[in-house]
Design a protein around this motif. Structure first.
Motif, PDB file in Angstrom:
ATOM      1  N   VAL A 159       0.848  -1.186   0.000  1.00  0.00           N
ATOM      2  CA  VAL A 159       0.000   0.000   0.000  1.00  0.00           C
ATOM      3  C   VAL A 159       0.886   1.239   0.000  1.00  0.00           C
ATOM      4  N   PHE A 160       0.578   2.179  -0.885  1.00  0.00           N
ATOM      5  CA  PHE A 160       1.255   3.468  -0.932  1.00  0.00           C
ATOM      6  C   PHE A 160       0.199   4.549  -0.743  1.00  0.00           C
ATOM      7  N   ALA A 161       0.300   5.296   0.358  1.00  0.00           N
ATOM      8  CA  ALA A 161      -0.742   6.267   0.694  1.00  0.00           C
ATOM      9  C   ALA A 161      -0.126   7.638   0.953  1.00  0.00           C
ATOM     10  N   GLY A 162      -0.744   8.664   0.382  1.00  0.00           N
ATOM     11  CA  GLY A 162      -0.297  10.031   0.591  1.00  0.00           C
ATOM     12  C   GLY A 162      -1.262  10.809   1.452  1.00  0.00           C
ATOM     13  N   ASN A 163      -0.714  11.683   2.292  1.00  0.00           N
ATOM     14  CA  ASN A 163      -1.504  12.598   3.115  1.00  0.00           C
ATOM     15  C   ASN A 163      -2.443  11.861   4.067  1.00  0.00           C
ATOM     16  N   SER A 164      -1.988  10.722   4.595  1.00  0.00           N
ATOM     17  CA  SER A 164      -2.764   9.953   5.564  1.00  0.00           C
ATOM     18  C   SER A 164      -1.810   9.341   6.578  1.00  0.00           C
ATOM     19  N   GLY A 165      -2.362   8.918   7.719  1.00  0.00           N
ATOM     20  CA  GLY A 165      -1.520   8.395   8.776  1.00  0.00           C
ATOM     21  C   GLY A 165      -1.648   6.898   8.948  1.00  0.00           C
ATOM     22  N   LEU A 166      -0.550   6.268   9.380  1.00  0.00           N
ATOM     23  CA  LEU A 166      -0.547   4.826   9.605  1.00  0.00           C
ATOM     24  C   LEU A 166      -1.363   4.443  10.830  1.00  0.00           C
ATOM     25  N   GLY A 167      -1.330   5.285  11.867  1.00  0.00           N
ATOM     26  CA  GLY A 167      -2.066   4.967  13.080  1.00  0.00           C
ATOM     27  C   GLY A 167      -3.548   4.797  12.815  1.00  0.00           C
ATOM     28  N   THR A 168      -4.087   5.666  11.981  1.00  0.00           N
ATOM     29  CA  THR A 168      -5.515   5.647  11.675  1.00  0.00           C
ATOM     30  C   THR A 168      -5.881   4.550  10.685  1.00  0.00           C
ATOM     31  N   ASN A 169      -5.002   4.270   9.739  1.00  0.00           N
ATOM     32  CA  ASN A 169      -5.376   3.439   8.597  1.00  0.00           C
ATOM     33  C   ASN A 169      -4.742   2.051   8.524  1.00  0.00           C
ATOM     34  N   ALA A 170      -3.657   1.805   9.241  1.00  0.00           N
ATOM     35  CA  ALA A 170      -2.924   0.544   9.082  1.00  0.00           C
ATOM     36  C   ALA A 170      -3.808  -0.681   9.308  1.00  0.00           C
ATOM     37  N   ILE A 171      -4.651  -0.641  10.324  1.00  0.00           N
ATOM     38  CA  ILE A 171      -5.460  -1.809  10.667  1.00  0.00           C
ATOM     39  C   ILE A 171      -6.372  -2.222   9.511  1.00  0.00           C
ATOM     40  N   HIS A 172      -6.844  -1.254   8.710  1.00  0.00           N
ATOM     41  CA  HIS A 172      -7.706  -1.570   7.566  1.00  0.00           C
ATOM     42  C   HIS A 172      -6.985  -2.489   6.583  1.00  0.00           C
ATOM     43  N   PHE A 173      -5.758  -2.128   6.238  1.00  0.00           N
ATOM     44  CA  PHE A 173      -5.047  -2.871   5.195  1.00  0.00           C
ATOM     45  C   PHE A 173      -4.397  -4.140   5.734  1.00  0.00           C
ATOM     46  N   LEU A 174      -4.033  -4.134   7.002  1.00  0.00           N
ATOM     47  CA  LEU A 174      -3.545  -5.367   7.612  1.00  0.00           C
ATOM     48  C   LEU A 174      -4.662  -6.392   7.706  1.00  0.00           C
ATOM     49  N   ASP A 175      -5.873  -5.926   8.004  1.00  0.00           N
ATOM     50  CA  ASP A 175      -7.013  -6.848   8.034  1.00  0.00           C
ATOM     51  C   ASP A 175      -7.324  -7.369   6.634  1.00  0.00           C
ATOM     52  N   LEU A 176      -7.229  -6.490   5.637  1.00  0.00           N
ATOM     53  CA  LEU A 176      -7.448  -6.916   4.251  1.00  0.00           C
ATOM     54  C   LEU A 176      -6.448  -8.012   3.881  1.00  0.00           C
ATOM     55  N   PHE A 177      -5.186  -7.813   4.229  1.00  0.00           N
ATOM     56  CA  PHE A 177      -4.149  -8.803   3.960  1.00  0.00           C
ATOM     57  C   PHE A 177      -4.451 -10.117   4.682  1.00  0.00           C
ATOM     58  N   SER A 178      -4.808 -10.020   5.976  1.00  0.00           N
ATOM     59  CA  SER A 178      -5.130 -11.220   6.758  1.00  0.00           C
ATOM     60  C   SER A 178      -6.276 -12.004   6.137  1.00  0.00           C
ATOM     61  N   TRP A 179      -7.260 -11.270   5.656  1.00  0.00           N
ATOM     62  CA  TRP A 179      -8.432 -11.895   5.023  1.00  0.00           C
ATOM     63  C   TRP A 179      -8.035 -12.598   3.730  1.00  0.00           C
ATOM     64  N   LEU A 180      -7.173 -11.962   2.945  1.00  0.00           N
ATOM     65  CA  LEU A 180      -6.748 -12.555   1.665  1.00  0.00           C
ATOM     66  C   LEU A 180      -5.916 -13.813   1.875  1.00  0.00           C
ATOM     67  N   VAL A 181      -5.035 -13.788   2.875  1.00  0.00           N
ATOM     68  CA  VAL A 181      -4.167 -14.955   3.101  1.00  0.00           C
ATOM     69  C   VAL A 181      -4.774 -15.919   4.125  1.00  0.00           C
ATOM     70  N   GLU A 182      -5.923 -15.522   4.695  1.00  0.00           N
ATOM     71  CA  GLU A 182      -6.651 -16.333   5.674  1.00  0.00           C
ATOM     72  C   GLU A 182      -5.765 -16.721   6.863  1.00  0.00           C
ATOM     73  N   ASP A 183      -5.093 -15.703   7.393  1.00  0.00           N
ATOM     74  CA  ASP A 183      -4.218 -15.905   8.554  1.00  0.00           C
ATOM     75  C   ASP A 183      -4.149 -14.588   9.329  1.00  0.00           C
ATOM     76  N   TYR A 184      -4.474 -14.623  10.626  1.00  0.00           N
ATOM     77  CA  TYR A 184      -4.444 -13.404  11.438  1.00  0.00           C
ATOM     78  C   TYR A 184      -3.112 -13.189  12.139  1.00  0.00           C
ATOM     79  N   LYS A 185      -2.281 -14.225  12.198  1.00  0.00           N
ATOM     80  CA  LYS A 185      -1.004 -14.122  12.916  1.00  0.00           C
ATOM     81  C   LYS A 185       0.064 -13.498  12.008  1.00  0.00           C
ATOM     82  N   ILE A 186      -0.050 -12.194  11.813  1.00  0.00           N
ATOM     83  CA  ILE A 186       0.890 -11.459  10.971  1.00  0.00           C
ATOM     84  C   ILE A 186       1.891 -10.736  11.872  1.00  0.00           C
ATOM     85  N   LYS A 187       3.147 -11.058  11.739  1.00  0.00           N
ATOM     86  CA  LYS A 187       4.201 -10.434  12.547  1.00  0.00           C
ATOM     87  C   LYS A 187       4.612  -9.117  11.901  1.00  0.00           C
TER      88      LYS A 187
END
Length: 326
Positions: A159-187
């Motif tokens: 993900v490449f994002a401009g004018n936005s913060g990781l604190g607010t948005n990271a969980i959205h894309f980490l959850d998307l990734f977890s859903w795609l790979v069907e694994d929640y244990k992402i280090k």
């Protein structure tokens, strides 16, 4: 399956996000009693103005506006928590004591692993169920991509994002990734965060982060890069061993490439004012939805708390118990 009539939904907080949830609630086809709890007169005014922006059957639902949780008496069919993360666990505990059992909770859920652990315990004791509103799982484009990458041996999401913060948005894309790979244990690794702490637009008690977070499981990889820019942007690239997808969320453009060629993707951005309608319908008809449960999302929250707190200790040279993100 249509939900039964006379359902009761409680919305806690009707500011920017909460007012969008309210727009979604009134689009439900069946009659709903809606109780809104919001102490701010300005936020109530915003929510009412946003209701006036959309078309809906104004006689189909009952509205009750409250300034305090103490005004809520009866049990509900669903509670939507759209307050900020600070003090949210105590708020949910009060609702559980009032015998409310089903929750959609905005992210971040809370501000520490200790708080999260307490919340999971409270929910279990009350036989309650909650989902975290990381709603990109409801974007049609990502549902399409999940099908297209279903048999991929590995997935890399960037993900490449401009004018936005990781604190607010990271969980959205980490959850998307977890859903795609069907694994929640992402280090996760936060070593590539910019060596500075930023103020969050939602208030002085909240902070923001810029830079890159990387994460991995046994065979897939995710990277989130958020950087200062004049214009907001979200570009997502997804790689498999023999396929590739690119989505520009704000421009609503996307394409997919594999050995059969290149095709356009329907990359329409999913707004809360639309998606929450579908989420509620799923919960009322199946007592479940595509959103991650509180338990599902707990590991990602724990990892984010860890890397952000570690980064703040490095920059500020002080221990942080509550991670100041919302």
């Amino acid at each position: 399956m249509l939900m039964k009539t006379n359902k009761k939904i409680i919305l806690i907080g009707c500011g920017n996000i909460g007012s969008r949830h309210l727009q979604a609630i009134v689009k439900l086809k069946n009659k709903v009693t809606i109780e809104i709890v919001e102490p701010s007169v300005e936020a109530q005014r915003l929510a009412k103005s946003r209701l006036n922006e959309i078309k809906y059957n104004k006689t189909a639902h009952e509205f009750f506006w409250h300034k305090s949780l103490s005004e809520i008496k009866n049990k509900s069919d669903l509670v939507i928590i759209a307050t900020n993360s600070k003090g949210r666990v105590n708020l949910i505990q009060k609702l559980l004591n009032l015998e409310h059992k089903r929750f959609i909770i905005e992210k971040m859920v809370c501000q520490s692993s200790i708080e999260y652990k307490k919340l999971l315990s409270l929910m279990k004791k009350s036989h309650a169920k909650g989902w975290v509103n990381t709603n990109r799982r409801y974007f049609e484009v990502y549902q399409d991509i999940k099908e297209k990458f279903a048999d991929s041996k590995y997935i890399q999401l960037s993900v490449f994002a401009g004018n936005s913060g990781l604190g607010t948005n990271a969980i959205h894309f980490l959850d998307l990734f977890s859903w795609l790979v069907e694994d929640y244990k992402i280090k996760l690794n936060g070593e590539f965060l910019v060596n500075q702490i930023f103020e969050n637009k939602r208030g002085n008690c909240f902070k923001e982060f810029v830079g890159t977070i990387v994460g991995f499981n046994k065979n897939s990889f995710v990277s989130l890069t958020f950087f200062p820019a004049k214009k907001e942007s979200f570009v997502i690239k997804i790689f498999g061993e023999d396929r590739f997808a690119s989505i520009n969320e704000l421009e609503e453009k996307g394409y997919f490439i594999n050995n059969k060629g290149k095709v356009k993707l329907n990359a329409k951005f999913g707004h809360t004012s639309e998606l929450t309608t579908k989420i509620i319908q799923d919960i009322f008809s199946k007592d479940d939805c595509l959103l991650p449960t509180l338990k599902d999302s707990s590991y990602l929250h724990k990892e984010l708390f860890h890397i952000f707190n570690k980064h703040m200790k490095k920059v500020l040279n002080e221990d942080v118990k509550l991670c100041p993100i919302t």
